[in-house]
Design a protein around this motif. Sequence first.
Motif, PDB file in Angstrom:
ATOM      1  N   ALA A 187     -23.931 -26.563  10.498  1.00 37.63           N
ATOM      2  CA  ALA A 187     -23.385 -27.829  10.044  1.00 37.63           C
ATOM      3  C   ALA A 187     -22.682 -28.563  10.868  1.00 37.63           C
ATOM      4  O   ALA A 187     -21.671 -29.211  10.743  1.00 37.63           O
ATOM      5  CB  ALA A 187     -22.418 -27.794   8.788  1.00 37.63           C
ATOM      6  N   TRP A 188     -23.313 -28.667  12.159  1.00 34.76           N
ATOM      7  CA  TRP A 188     -22.796 -29.560  13.128  1.00 34.76           C
ATOM      8  C   TRP A 188     -23.538 -30.741  13.250  1.00 34.76           C
ATOM      9  O   TRP A 188     -23.345 -31.568  14.358  1.00 34.76           O
ATOM     10  CB  TRP A 188     -22.969 -28.801  14.525  1.00 34.76           C
ATOM     11  CG  TRP A 188     -21.756 -27.894  14.704  1.00 34.76           C
ATOM     12  CD1 TRP A 188     -20.633 -27.812  13.752  1.00 34.76           C
ATOM     13  CD2 TRP A 188     -21.862 -26.626  15.446  1.00 34.76           C
ATOM     14  NE1 TRP A 188     -19.819 -26.784  14.039  1.00 34.76           N
ATOM     15  CE2 TRP A 188     -20.492 -26.005  15.293  1.00 34.76           C
ATOM     16  CE3 TRP A 188     -22.359 -26.132  16.577  1.00 34.76           C
ATOM     17  CZ2 TRP A 188     -19.956 -24.874  16.141  1.00 34.76           C
ATOM     18  CZ3 TRP A 188     -22.131 -25.017  17.351  1.00 34.76           C
ATOM     19  CH2 TRP A 188     -20.937 -24.333  17.129  1.00 34.76           C
ATOM     20  N   GLU A 189     -24.722 -31.046  12.327  1.00 35.55           N
ATOM     21  CA  GLU A 189     -25.672 -32.092  12.902  1.00 35.55           C
ATOM     22  C   GLU A 189     -25.058 -33.270  13.144  1.00 35.55           C
ATOM     23  O   GLU A 189     -25.382 -34.221  13.770  1.00 35.55           O
ATOM     24  CB  GLU A 189     -26.864 -32.280  11.875  1.00 35.55           C
ATOM     25  CG  GLU A 189     -26.520 -32.257  10.661  1.00 35.55           C
ATOM     26  CD  GLU A 189     -26.533 -31.181   9.864  1.00 35.55           C
ATOM     27  OE1 GLU A 189     -27.449 -30.760   8.871  1.00 35.55           O
ATOM     28  OE2 GLU A 189     -25.601 -30.266  10.080  1.00 35.55           O
ATOM     29  N   TRP A 208     -12.430 -19.954   1.023  1.00 37.68           N
ATOM     30  CA  TRP A 208     -13.495 -19.410   0.269  1.00 37.68           C
ATOM     31  C   TRP A 208     -14.525 -19.230   1.703  1.00 37.68           C
ATOM     32  O   TRP A 208     -14.764 -20.138   2.487  1.00 37.68           O
ATOM     33  CB  TRP A 208     -14.333 -20.483  -0.678  1.00 37.68           C
ATOM     34  CG  TRP A 208     -15.748 -19.887  -1.008  1.00 37.68           C
ATOM     35  CD1 TRP A 208     -15.829 -18.862  -2.341  1.00 37.68           C
ATOM     36  CD2 TRP A 208     -16.973 -20.234  -0.464  1.00 37.68           C
ATOM     37  NE1 TRP A 208     -17.409 -18.983  -2.382  1.00 37.68           N
ATOM     38  CE2 TRP A 208     -17.841 -19.477  -1.483  1.00 37.68           C
ATOM     39  CE3 TRP A 208     -17.481 -20.778   0.442  1.00 37.68           C
ATOM     40  CZ2 TRP A 208     -19.304 -19.358  -1.066  1.00 37.68           C
ATOM     41  CZ3 TRP A 208     -18.810 -20.920   0.841  1.00 37.68           C
ATOM     42  CH2 TRP A 208     -19.734 -20.245  -0.078  1.00 37.68           C
ATOM     43  N   PRO A 209     -15.584 -18.123   1.741  1.00 41.23           N
ATOM     44  CA  PRO A 209     -15.460 -17.044   0.930  1.00 41.23           C
ATOM     45  C   PRO A 209     -14.295 -16.007   1.633  1.00 41.23           C
ATOM     46  O   PRO A 209     -14.283 -15.681   2.903  1.00 41.23           O
ATOM     47  CB  PRO A 209     -16.905 -16.485   1.357  1.00 41.23           C
ATOM     48  CG  PRO A 209     -17.123 -17.184   2.736  1.00 41.23           C
ATOM     49  CD  PRO A 209     -16.366 -18.328   2.834  1.00 41.23           C
ATOM     50  N   ARG A 253     -22.343 -24.388   4.674  1.00 37.52           N
ATOM     51  CA  ARG A 253     -22.946 -24.101   5.948  1.00 37.52           C
ATOM     52  C   ARG A 253     -21.720 -23.742   7.169  1.00 37.52           C
ATOM     53  O   ARG A 253     -21.612 -23.081   8.019  1.00 37.52           O
ATOM     54  CB  ARG A 253     -24.168 -24.699   6.772  1.00 37.52           C
ATOM     55  CG  ARG A 253     -25.285 -24.852   5.821  1.00 37.52           C
ATOM     56  CD  ARG A 253     -26.223 -25.768   6.122  1.00 37.52           C
ATOM     57  NE  ARG A 253     -27.369 -25.712   5.530  1.00 37.52           N
ATOM     58  CZ  ARG A 253     -28.515 -26.638   5.345  1.00 37.52           C
ATOM     59  NH1 ARG A 253     -28.288 -27.761   6.163  1.00 37.52           N
ATOM     60  NH2 ARG A 253     -29.239 -26.414   4.915  1.00 37.52           N
ATOM     61  N   SER A 254     -20.491 -24.451   6.868  1.00 39.15           N
ATOM     62  CA  SER A 254     -19.559 -24.487   7.849  1.00 39.15           C
ATOM     63  C   SER A 254     -18.561 -23.272   7.591  1.00 39.15           C
ATOM     64  O   SER A 254     -17.898 -22.857   8.266  1.00 39.15           O
ATOM     65  CB  SER A 254     -18.749 -25.792   7.538  1.00 39.15           C
ATOM     66  OG  SER A 254     -18.324 -25.972   6.415  1.00 39.15           O
TER      67      SER A 254
END
Length: 1569
Positions: A515-517, A1326-1327, A1406-1407
């Motif tokens: 999640a770095w886009e 989370w998680p 995603r992060s």
Amino acid sequence: MGLSFCGNDENVSGYSVDDGMLNNGCFVDALNLVPHVFLLFITFPILFIGWGSQSSKVQIHHNTWLHFPGHNLRWILTFLLLFVHVCEFAEGLVSNNRMMDTNHLHLFMPAFMGFVAATTSVVYYHNIETSNFPKLLLVLFIYWVLAFITKSIKLWKFAEYHVGPQQLRFCITALLVILYGLLMAVEVNVIRIRKYVFFANPQKVKPPEDLQDLGVRFLQPFVNLLSKATYWWMNPLIMGAHKRPIELKKIGKLPIAMRALTNYLRLKDAYEDQKSAENPDRAPSIWRSMYRAFGRPILLSSTFRYLADLLGFAGPLCISGIVRNLMLEEGGAAPAKIRETYFDVHFMLSTELLQNTSVLAVLLFLALVLQRTFLQASYYVTIETGINVRGALLAMIYNKILHLSTSNMSMGEMTLGQINNLVAIETNQLMWFLFLCPNLWAMPVQIVMGVILLYYLLGWSAMIGASVIVLLAPVQYLIATKLADTQKSTLEHSTDRLKKTTEILKGIKLLKLYAWENIFCGSVEETRGKELKSLKTFAFYTSMSIFMNAAIPIAAVLVTFVVHHIINKRCPSPSEAFAALALFNILVTPLFLLSTVVRFAVKALVSVQKLGEFLQSDEIGDDSWRNGEMAVPSEGAKKHPGVTKAINRKQPLRYQMDNYEQPSRRQMRPSETEDVAVKVSNGCFTWGSNLSTLSDINIRIPTGQLTMIVGQVGCGKSSLLLAMLGEMQTISGRVHWSNKNRYSVAYATQKSWLLNATVEENITFGSPFNKQRYKAVIDACSLQLDIDLLPFGDQTEIGERGINLSGGQRQRICVARALYQNTNIVFLDDPFSALDIHLSDHLLQEGILKFLQDDKRTVVLVTHKLQYLIHADWIIAMKGGSVLREGTLKDIQTHDVELYDHWKTLMNRQDQELEKQDIEQDSQTTMERKTLRRAFYSREAKNQVDDEDEEEEEEEEDDDNFSTTTSRRSKVPWKVCWCYMSSGGFFMVFLMVSSKLLKHSVIVAIDYWLAIWTSKSNQSVVEGPNGTCQFQVLSRNATFPGSSDSEDPIYLTVFIVLCAAGITLCLITSLTVEFLGLSAATNLHDNLLNKIIHAPLRFFDITPLGQILNRFSADTNIIDQHIPPTLESLTRSTLLCLSAIGVISSITRYFLIALVPLAVAFYFIQKYFRVASKDLQDLDDSTQLPLLCHFSETAEGLTTIRAFRHEARFKQRMLELTDTNNTAYLFLSAANRWLEVRTDYLGAVIVLAAAGASIWGSRCGQPSGGLVGLALTYALTVTNYLNWVVRNLADLEVQMAAVKKVNSFLGTESENYEGSMDSSQVPENWPHDGEIKIQDLCVRYDPMLKPVLKHVNAYVQPGQKVGICGRTGSGKSSLSLAFFNMVDIFEGKIVIDGIDICKLPLQTLRSRLSIILQDPVLFSGSIRFNLDPEQTCNDERLWEALEIAQLKNMVKALPGGLDAVVTEGGENFSVGQRQLFCLARAFVRKSSILIMDEATASIDMATENILQKVVMTAFADRTVVTIAHRVHTILTADLVIVMKRGNILEYDKPETLLEQEDGMFASFVKADM
């Protein structure tokens, strides 16, 4: 009035012959008719019979063969003859109508017949010439003789009756006599040379070689003069483009004189001639060589240019004359007619002709036609010369590249980049300079002439106006230089942006998973911001330049007329005013262009300097050593200043001396010489810095045996091979090759080098194809499997522009090339470095020991794999640049025990590694194949669901239904244009359109006002006494009655206001267009970037990376920099033409009659041209790339090409590629000339129509003189701008394709980033446990494709270590992607810690998870940036992560520690280290779930063990899902899942699964042990 030949005036009998036959003028005229009638009677039947039997012509190419001498002279004389006949006809008519009581046909009928006869003569001549029937030329000879005699009689009679040069008819007759005499001489010359009449053996003629070859389609040098001037021969090609696109086959080959080889030899001779014996060190001048080789065409072109420029001034002068005479007629002040009669008919004075407005109009038309013809001829000649020079220079550069010394390349004196620049930039700069160079000397003349004429018209005020133009020229130059600088900085930023974009696209999978886009997208946008800033500056300067160009003439006119008003207290007459306007229009162009030309001249000087330095750089030594017994004499290698040569070429005697001076070598035992292939004695070699790299080398390579060279990294093994190949500079000693060896060596370098060609061509490398041998080589290199994976088997293009192969695959192809060549000696430089163990063994056994040794070929193998030493017949051990030992393995074992033991321990270590590697390494190849397979699988899928646009384009090409292709190919893409405009913003579009329209209206208003003002103030004078005042009216200081004085200030004020408004509007329009373009570019790029970065992963699988990158590089560049100026130029020229036509039509309605056919003609011309131009443009672009690639390829593979001795073949290929590109370019420029000649002639017709209509109209009392002047000035501008309308339209069409391509990507679906839950509803930690439930999961990559996971169920407890294994394609990786919602989950769900992941926003999901991918991806930047791009962690956390990954010590040692540099792709670390960095990266993100996707596939055992340990300790409390490549890595896991074809096959603890003997897992483990 009745018609009669001699007229029937009262009191004069035209038919009386009392004074003698010849003294009756009418009889002499009748006599003049005889030759014309004779010619027509004889030639017509011949022509008709000839045309009927056209088929009997000799079958030569396109009937373009010029046989007869004096061809061009004959055409020129005939054109002059036609012109004089027209004058004669006009004179006769005028004399007849004005002065005679009845019609005298004899005054103009002979002239008319003469015109017809002259036309027939040239048609007749052309037909005879193409059918090669010289005997029929006799008719023409007789005609010229008769015409000459009859005209001479007339001239003699005139002289007798004292008719002199002051009478026009006398001048015309004299001219005709001269022309007929010259034509007679031309005809005699043809008889003299071809000997076709009275001679016994007429000369046989063969057509030129080019025309016998039907492949030559460029006919410009061979067609007749008329076709040359109008490019008539291009018609079939341009018309045909409508039905079928133009392909390379259609444009054929170049004529011999234009081929690169011919020009190269010309230039090389000129270059070499300058190297004199007196001072060999002086570098030859490239300028001088170019002048010697190509000076003549440049002079010819300059001559044409001067003629055109001088004719250009006819326009303003004719306008001035027409307006002046019309004003006189209006005022009734026509000069009194003086009757001069001889032979009872009126003779007109020579001066009278130029006072006739109709005559002036026709003259203006002819002058324009001629001027344009000369101008286009000048352009064509310079372009052809420019192309020839470029071809010659490319060949020279290439030749030099082939001789460059290797040290130059490797020591960085000549980088690949520099060579590419020479080829792509410097030669083009020179070519462009040549295109523009006639301007350099034509412009000053044009400017001086213009200023003189202005002075003559308006006196000092004009000088002041002209000085405005001259003073602003330096400003133009300044702007031009600024533009060049800005372009440089823009280029730097865009290169930077491209680099970042490429990195993002290469690592897109990782960016999405982490999640770095958006972070990376931000960095690209930042660079784009800088780029846009310099683009803004660029846009500003461009608009300034456009503004100057538009505003200068307005300013000059304003200053001139205001000053004129102040000095002379009156405004100029219309004739002066509009001539001055036309002159200012002429003057602006050279001044505007001058700045460009000067800039190009400066660039050309720099380019020539660079070329000169390159051509003077060091060359490799001579190659006599390769031919048998000649040894390389060490004395020859003393460095010559400037040029390093290993041998002095001038003294071949010394070699023989050497051979006799060495009795020792003569007495070798024959057997011994035979079995040494290469011998080096006392060798000392260097890479050029005079430090010896290899010293004290004494070795021999036994013939027909396998020699291995071993030693540590960097001890000179590869250098030794190159030294033997003669690539290094010899300091002392000699390399001696035995006689029997063929002169080529098969050589495989360590860094593999591929051609841009098919796999088969890469392997055969120019040798004849032998199926059996080819198959054997492919098997030996185990390439068959890889070839099967390629989309077209071994016919697939590989190399730079083809498909990307992995290192191992590339290396195997290079080895295959060396094996396939039929040479006695094979050098292999570490062929095993990129191969895994199985392939290495196979290659050694099958390829080297079997294939090569069976052929008894001498093999020299450099290797690190000591376990292969047992196979060697001869071993050379190197250390620190000298030979440590040489001999057989036995020798070394007995004599150098220490070395042998050292080897043994190394070998043991290698063997252990091998056992470990055995399993792993096999995987490397399988992995390479897998990536290849993935690439293609995805491409095939892409081909099925291709995006519509591409398909459409292809359909267009294949569509054979003519009508549809035609309509489609000639349409302007309005939809795309609208899309471009709208992305610029509606306000900007509105502003641009309105300001453009306003500007042109104001400009028209200025000129219209001028017309009214000048006409008004001059009307008050004309009532002078008849016949005396008319000259006074036009003299500068005529006194005025008071009527106009009171109005003048009003006129002046309005004029000044209008001019000021015009200048302001020029500024506004030029700015709006540029900034509209800028905002469009900004929006398009931003949208494109966002769309692509947020596209689903599938998009990147099916779209080739190159295609995406093209949108960001080439297409974005076109949108940024090329569309705005084109758009500006198009709108400007279109509006100018429209406003001009509007003005003319409003002044004289009759003009509209002529407009209809002209508009139709123009429509068809532009329609045909645009289609053809687009095709030729594509051909030019597509042929340029292979040429550039071939250069860079050659430079990279120099050593290989030279070792194989394939220089000649590569040179040949280069010449072919250059010629192909030049053909396309020549045709493109010929097509441009075709268009320009046609639009220019149309423009000339428009001028003629406007002049005719206004003259005719003013007879009926319609427009005043001032308005006529206005109409003609505007008509003149149309000729300049018509072709620009079409050229810009064609360019815009090509450039809009870029917008279309970008647009096709803007339709991409984005991933759904939102999710049904809000990110605030997700708990912070989370998680937290890491519990995973997979329920009935079904996954597919695309709704069109079959599911890859079918109904998968699994449960993972918090903290469990899970291993997933299965064969390739069983769905393991797809499962790992499903955790991140990267694939389409269309049924079932994955629940992590109680939350269904499909409901989460992607960014959040995603992060919070971590993954380590199979291919380690690092980005350029610092280590800190790679571990934590979000910059959320402190240094301790990063060091801790590095420590866990066992990298802490290594990073500490680097300069800068955490801020140490990572190069692009992490190339400065080994693969294993990169994988460990990825592990550290996963650890930095403290997530309770870690997924490892075959993370250990590409690393060695040691690193893998570290990884396993870390996972067990550092991730003890986290859930780890490992997708295993090698089963032994998951034996310690808590749970194992075995997958097959998207289903779970076995699911249990490893111990339990191992107990099932026949289970899948058990069988995997067995295979793995």
